[in-house]
Design an enzyme around this catalytic site. Sequence first.
Site, PDB file in Angstrom:
ATOM      1  N   ASP A 296       0.861  -1.175   0.000  1.00 56.24           N
ATOM      2  CA  ASP A 296       0.000   0.000   0.000  1.00 56.24           C
ATOM      3  C   ASP A 296       0.908   1.238   0.000  1.00 56.24           C
ATOM      4  O   ASP A 296       2.129   1.144   0.174  1.00 56.24           O
ATOM      5  CB  ASP A 296      -0.971  -0.009   1.201  1.00 56.24           C
ATOM      6  CG  ASP A 296      -2.213   0.862   0.909  1.00 56.24           C
ATOM      7  OD1 ASP A 296      -2.142   1.734   0.012  1.00 56.24           O
ATOM      8  OD2 ASP A 296      -3.243   0.680   1.569  1.00 56.24           O
TER       9      ASP A 296
HETATM   10  C1  BGC Z   1      -5.193   3.120   0.150  1.00 58.36           C
HETATM   11  C2  BGC Z   1      -5.335   2.107  -0.948  1.00 58.36           C
HETATM   12  C3  BGC Z   1      -5.200   2.795  -2.295  1.00 58.36           C
HETATM   13  C4  BGC Z   1      -3.877   3.516  -2.344  1.00 58.36           C
HETATM   14  C5  BGC Z   1      -3.635   4.213  -3.673  1.00 58.36           C
HETATM   15  C6  BGC Z   1      -3.975   3.998  -0.018  1.00 58.36           C
HETATM   16  O1  BGC Z   1      -3.980   5.044   0.892  1.00 58.36           O
HETATM   17  O2  BGC Z   1      -5.135   2.445   1.393  1.00 58.36           O
HETATM   18  O3  BGC Z   1      -6.557   1.457  -0.835  1.00 58.36           O
HETATM   19  O4  BGC Z   1      -5.315   1.864  -3.321  1.00 58.36           O
HETATM   20  O5  BGC Z   1      -3.864   4.501  -1.322  1.00 58.36           O
HETATM   21  O6  BGC Z   1      -4.461   5.295  -3.847  1.00 58.36           O
END
Ligand code: BGC
Length: 681
Positions: A296
């Site tokens: 993530d």
């Molecule tokens: C979130 C993810 C997301 C990623 C990219 C993160 O903060 O937890 O779910 O895909 O950002 O935007």
Amino acid sequence: MRKKTRLIRTTALAQRLFVCAVAVAIAPLAFGQSSSGSRPDERVVRERVDALLKQMTLEEKIGQLSQLFDFGEVKKIDEAVVGGHVGSLLFVTDPAEINRFQHLAVDKTRVHIPLIFGFDVIHGFRTIFPVPIAMAASWDPATVTTAQSIAAKEARAVGIGWAFAPMLDIARDPRWGRIVEGAGEDPYLGSAIAAAQVRGFQGDYIGSPDHILACMKHFAGYGAAEGGRDYDASYIPASQMYNVYLPPFHAAVKAGIGSAMSAYMDLNDVPATGNHWLLHDVLRDQWNFTGFVVSDANSVKSLEKHHYAKDLSDAAVRAFNAGVNMEMAIDFTAYSRNLAAAVQNGQITVQQIEAADRPILEMKVRLGLFEHPYVDEARSQRILASPEHRTAARIAAERSAVLLRNEGGLLPLKKSAYTNIAVIGPLADSQLDTLGSWAFQQDLKETVTILSGLRDKLGPQAKLTYASGVQIYRKFRSFFDDIFKLKPAVPWTAEQAKAEMSKAVNLASSSDLTILVLGEAQNMSGEAASRESLDLPGRQEQLLEAVAATRKPIVLVLLNGRPLNIKWAAQHIPAILEVWYPGTQGGNAVANLLFGDAVPGGKLPITWPRDVGQIPINYAHNTTQSPEEQGKRYWDEESTPLYPFGYGGKHRDVPSGRSRPALRTSAVWQRFASGARAQGF
Ligand code: BGC
């Protein structure tokens, strides 16, 4: 080791010649595989990746393991692309810009490997569908697959090849803001919806025309955050892990998902992004997952903040060894700065780097990115404008709405019976709030609010008045507000607040029907949107009770991503319709539902508590001692839910003279209901 290093040091000219020779030799084999609609030949995919890996330097191999956000620092990203330091970008959505970046990767790098562009295609791209929890409320995998295949088609049309969805976190605590992004509390429903989403995004196989790669997230246990506080640790015993939290992910793997995203939080004291048991033992050894894992955002670097790694280099090595193939990061990745040194000092091997690269490169080959790296900008505009996509979004919103109450059969409304209608509430005419979180590429102008949907439905002959009545806003700003460039709310003065409330109540008392639209603004639900209370935010409860005191017929329409405390409404407001965040066509869907041109097809995918003190409350729990006293576990309030999991009624009648819309009861619901009956529910 030494032999490998020597292999890598071939001369630049020889490398270039080799690259060209390989490209010429293998291009015809793979050309058109994905666009012709046939499944890629796995032997060809493997050989192609073998050939690529043979001619890539260690630096280039590590480059494929990095993914960067495009937050406008274009020059820096250009340099990273041209330098071969990045294999993927996220948050680029303009097809012209995607083509520009892709040209840099394909034309200006030594090995000409195209980028894969990722994006949060969560519940639509340009056409926004209802939020995921709403889609789960449809209990209808076919509707879910259709929605995600439309989302995939729109995203692919602009050059996005990879969705950071589906989110498969089981969530049983409605304080957690991200409950809106998943399928609710149940592993059975969660698994059915997971597989349906994989089919929607990826099509019959990875590389299907007009489809994209899916990414199951957040692996795993994120939904069990302590206290419902986003990003906080989860503690999940093995029995729950295997019986509740893991099944939807396993279902996605069985459905052929090509990628996974590691979660942010600590699972049982080991960060998910450094968790070898999760990312290796479960995912690869037990489930035979052959795709790749992306971290993530910044979660590799965060291993240091979790006090799990002593510095960034240690963080990179720990995440890599745990099984994270690609690191997603803002600014720079720990991988790009540390993995080469880790190879030199023997912490990891070149073979491991190649093994990490392999599934990433394979996906790029399967998706046909080598043959078709660029997008046709004119075609993308045509696809984004498709009216069929909007129709599908409206139908999905109708099928996911849940009728919570219909005392005295107030619904469906008869047009002829009400000519003077008051629409009241802060969400009734807000486009952004009709869409919900994770909607970035929508065209706000074409988003139909509930007020405008009702206007269209009733036409000029009906009198429709509107007042917001109250203001609602967060106490603490969300980082998404900056992305949406939302200005901080200016609170009304006490006089203004009083005047607005009176205006709303006066409209209600001078009308013959009031449609109250209450709930949460879109930034109150989603990432970093947890709450300690489930009450209607702001003074909405007072507004509700003041409007009810007019004794006029009232329909309450709820826009929200989690169960809210509606105990009072559940006793005093005759008709309550849960529409979640219904998306681009939300207003038209709600107008159809209220006036009997559609049936609310949804059933709750989560238990709806009476209030926050009952959490956690979910239907599948051990009964233990004195099960007959289950409803009296508290002395001050019933311990049963306000509405149980699976609850959902339907319109009793459609006004005469109109054909009755079919009520669809999905196969998943029928299987669930018969299983639940067999277990005595
Ligand atoms: C979130 C993810 C997301 C990623 C990219 C993160 O903060 O937890 O779910 O895909 O950002 O935007």
